[in-house]
Motif scaffolding. Structure first.
Motif, PDB file in Angstrom:
ATOM      1  N   PRO A  65      58.081 -84.507 -80.749  1.00 42.89           N
ATOM      2  CA  PRO A  65      57.848 -83.424 -81.710  1.00 42.89           C
ATOM      3  C   PRO A  65      56.431 -83.377 -82.262  1.00 42.89           C
ATOM      4  CG  PRO A  65      59.254 -85.114 -82.673  1.00 42.89           C
ATOM      5  CD  PRO A  65      59.077 -85.456 -81.226  1.00 42.89           C
ATOM      6  N   ALA A 106      61.242 -79.437 -83.676  1.00 39.77           N
ATOM      7  CA  ALA A 106      61.410 -80.141 -82.400  1.00 39.77           C
ATOM      8  C   ALA A 106      61.088 -79.167 -81.269  1.00 39.77           C
ATOM      9  CB  ALA A 106      62.833 -80.663 -82.248  1.00 39.77           C
ATOM     10  N   TRP A 107      60.742 -79.711 -80.123  1.00 43.53           N
ATOM     11  CA  TRP A 107      60.530 -78.900 -78.925  1.00 43.53           C
ATOM     12  C   TRP A 107      61.837 -78.839 -78.143  1.00 43.53           C
ATOM     13  CZ3 TRP A 107      56.412 -76.059 -78.941  1.00 43.53           C
ATOM     14  CH2 TRP A 107      55.244 -76.501 -79.534  1.00 43.53           C
ATOM     15  N   ARG A 159      59.584 -74.101 -79.954  1.00 50.14           N
ATOM     16  CA  ARG A 159      59.629 -74.930 -81.160  1.00 50.14           C
ATOM     17  C   ARG A 159      60.812 -74.458 -81.989  1.00 50.14           C
ATOM     18  NH1 ARG A 159      57.146 -79.750 -82.318  1.00 50.14           N
ATOM     19  NH2 ARG A 159      56.998 -79.974 -84.536  1.00 50.14           N
TER      20      ARG A 159
END
Length: 69
Positions: free
Chosen positions: A40, A19-20, A15
């Motif tokens: 996300p 966002a990933w 993370r």
């Protein structure tokens, strides 16, 4: 979080800035996977299921995406 994708390759999901971010892991190096976008809004406990949905064509009978340490 690290995941084994059906014994074929490993991914790390982190993370960053709401966002990933996804990274392909190889011995001694890590490369960002910009073409794989994880929504996300997904919670951390939903990531393995999402990756399984994305990569299911690579799975053999009875294989799953596995969380690894």
């Amino acid at each position: 979080m690290k995941f084994d994708i059906y014994g074929r390759f490993q991914l790390e999901v982190r993370r960053e800035n709401d966002a990933w971010e996804v990274y392909h892991l190889e011995p001694g190096k890590r490369a960002k996977v910009s073409e794989l976008v994880i929504p996300p809004e997904l919670d951390a406990d939903e990531i393995a299921t999402y990756l399984d949905d994305i990569f299911h064509e690579l799975a053999g009978l009875g294989q799953n995406v596995e969380s690894i340490s």
